[in-house]
Structures are given as C-alpha cells and as structure tokens.
Scaffold this active site. Structure first.
Site, PDB file in Angstrom:
ATOM      1  N   ARG A   1       3.181 -11.970  -4.639  1.00 36.92           N
ATOM      2  CA  ARG A   1       2.959 -10.691  -3.956  1.00 36.92           C
ATOM      3  C   ARG A   1       2.511  -9.549  -4.863  1.00 36.92           C
ATOM      4  NH1 ARG A   1       7.007  -8.531   0.111  1.00 36.92           N
ATOM      5  NH2 ARG A   1       8.387  -8.391  -1.688  1.00 36.92           N
ATOM      6  N   ASP A   2       2.376  -9.783  -6.158  1.00 32.28           N
ATOM      7  CA  ASP A   2       1.904  -8.705  -7.036  1.00 32.28           C
ATOM      8  C   ASP A   2       1.018  -9.268  -8.145  1.00 32.28           C
ATOM      9  OD1 ASP A   2       1.589  -6.112  -7.974  1.00 32.28           O
ATOM     10  OD2 ASP A   2       3.424  -6.141  -9.158  1.00 32.28           O
ATOM     11  N   VAL A   3       0.152 -10.216  -7.793  1.00 30.57           N
ATOM     12  CA  VAL A   3      -0.752 -10.798  -8.787  1.00 30.57           C
ATOM     13  C   VAL A   3      -1.810  -9.761  -9.155  1.00 30.57           C
ATOM     14  CG1 VAL A   3      -2.435 -12.612  -9.235  1.00 30.57           C
ATOM     15  CG2 VAL A   3      -0.384 -13.131  -7.899  1.00 30.57           C
TER      16      VAL A   3
END
Length: 218
Positions: free
Chosen positions: A91-93
């Site tokens: 969710r935060d690549v």
C-alpha cells in the site's frame, strides 16, 4: 489501539523472510515505553536517490523492478500464519521505500502500513495512506485492495525510471490524486523513443486503471 496495531503488524512483518524484503528482526519498548522495530540495515541508497541522478540504463531498470516484484510477490503470496492471516498488500510502494545496497541487492522496505487480508479481501482504510503520486485508483477510492494495487505503483515507478520524469506528481495532493484518476497516461516511448517496445507494453499494462486489466500477480 495504535500499540495493538503496531505489535500486530510487527509480528506479521517479522514472518517475512525474503532477500528482496527488508527484514524485521525484533520489536520491543524502550526505557520510556516507546515502541520500536529492529530492522535489517541496508548499506546503500533508496531508489529515489538513484532516480534523481538521471535516467538509468534500461538493463538497470529491468533488474531493479524485477527484484521489487519478487519481493512483492512473496508478500502477496504469504501463507497463513497461526492467526490465520495471509497475504500482505504493501500500500505504499514508492522509490523512497525501495532500498538499493551498494552490493547490488534491491529490497522493499516499510511494510508499516501494509494491510493484512484474510482469505476474503482487504478492507479499505478510512484514511488515505501512502504517497499520492504512486497510489492506485482503487486505493484512492477506498475500494478493497489486493496485490494488483501494488503493481500499479510499480508501474508508476517503472514509467518514472524509464523517462526520468514524474508521471502524476503535481503541486497539491488534490491535483495529484485527480491526475491518477483521470489524466491520460502517455506511453513512455512518447518521451524516450528508444525504450524497447516490450518494456513499454509491460509498463502500460501495470498502469491500467482497471485492476482486471493489469497483470494478475507480481
């Protein structure tokens, strides 16, 4: 509630043992009762530090993205543990969360906002988490997420690495989110014509706004 979430996600992250993921070695409280993680040290730079130095050779781009996908694929396929939880969506690549060691190793870091999903699907978060310019449309819209959401973020990174330009970033978060949702996505070959056509095809497939039109797995 935060402490419970921190401990639960620390336990979950500590289950992941893969050469392309930064290992969580331990977690505890310090003498003042503050929670902390003990993580593997990666001696090098984050990917953002490499990108800002200029366009990278295509071979380096392919190697780096392939290693990121190996790490994410492992997390997406994480088998169920004793608590029954399986599969992690990062969710935060973003380039800030990809660490590149001087030795050549590439590792995905910061699963701290990862969303564990049970056998059904991940529930959407009430608050938007992650960096807006790399978020998938379904994450912005608060829809249920699976690994294909991370693949959209990989597509944004791949486009950026190939062209040396930002794809969606703008001056405000609102405008950035609007660009992710509605702006036309130009082919990277319109910016850099010598990009190989097959790599262009991979990039555009990853950037499909409809998750069903992206690759099914990392």
């Amino acid at each position: 509630a935060f402490a419970e979430m921190f401990i639960a996600e620390a336990k979950l992250c500590s289950r992941m043992q893969h050469p392309n993921i930064v290992s969580v070695l331990d977690f505890d409280r310090d003498h003042e009762g503050r929670l902390y993680l003990v993580m593997e040290l990666v001696d090098g730079r984050d990917l953002d530090g490499l990108i800002v130095s200029g366009r990278l050779p295509v071979s380096t781009v392919i190697y780096t993205i392939s290693e990121v996908l190996r790490g994410l694929g492992y997390a997406h396929d994480l088998p169920a543990g004793a608590d029954g939880v399986r599969c992690l969506v990062h969710r935060d690549v973003s380039p800030h969360n990809v660490l590149c060691a001087w030795s050549g190793a590439v590792k995905v870091s910061d699963f701290g906002i990862a969303k564990a999903r049970a056998a059904t699907a991940a529930s959407a978060s009430i608050t938007i988490k992650g960096k807006p310019a790399y978020m998938s449309p379904e994450q912005i819209n608060g829809a249920p997420l699976d690994g294909r959401s991370d693949l959209f973020a990989v597509g944004v990174m791949l486009w950026q690495m190939l062209t040396g330009q930002y794809l969606f970033a703008s001056g405000t978060t609102t405008e950035t989110l609007a660009r992710v949702l509605f702006s036309a996505v130009p082919s990277p070959r319109t910016v850099v014509p010598e990009i190989p056509p097959d790599l262009e095809a991979v990039t555009m497939t990853l950037l499909a706004r409809n998750p069903a039109h992206r690759y099914a797995t990392a």
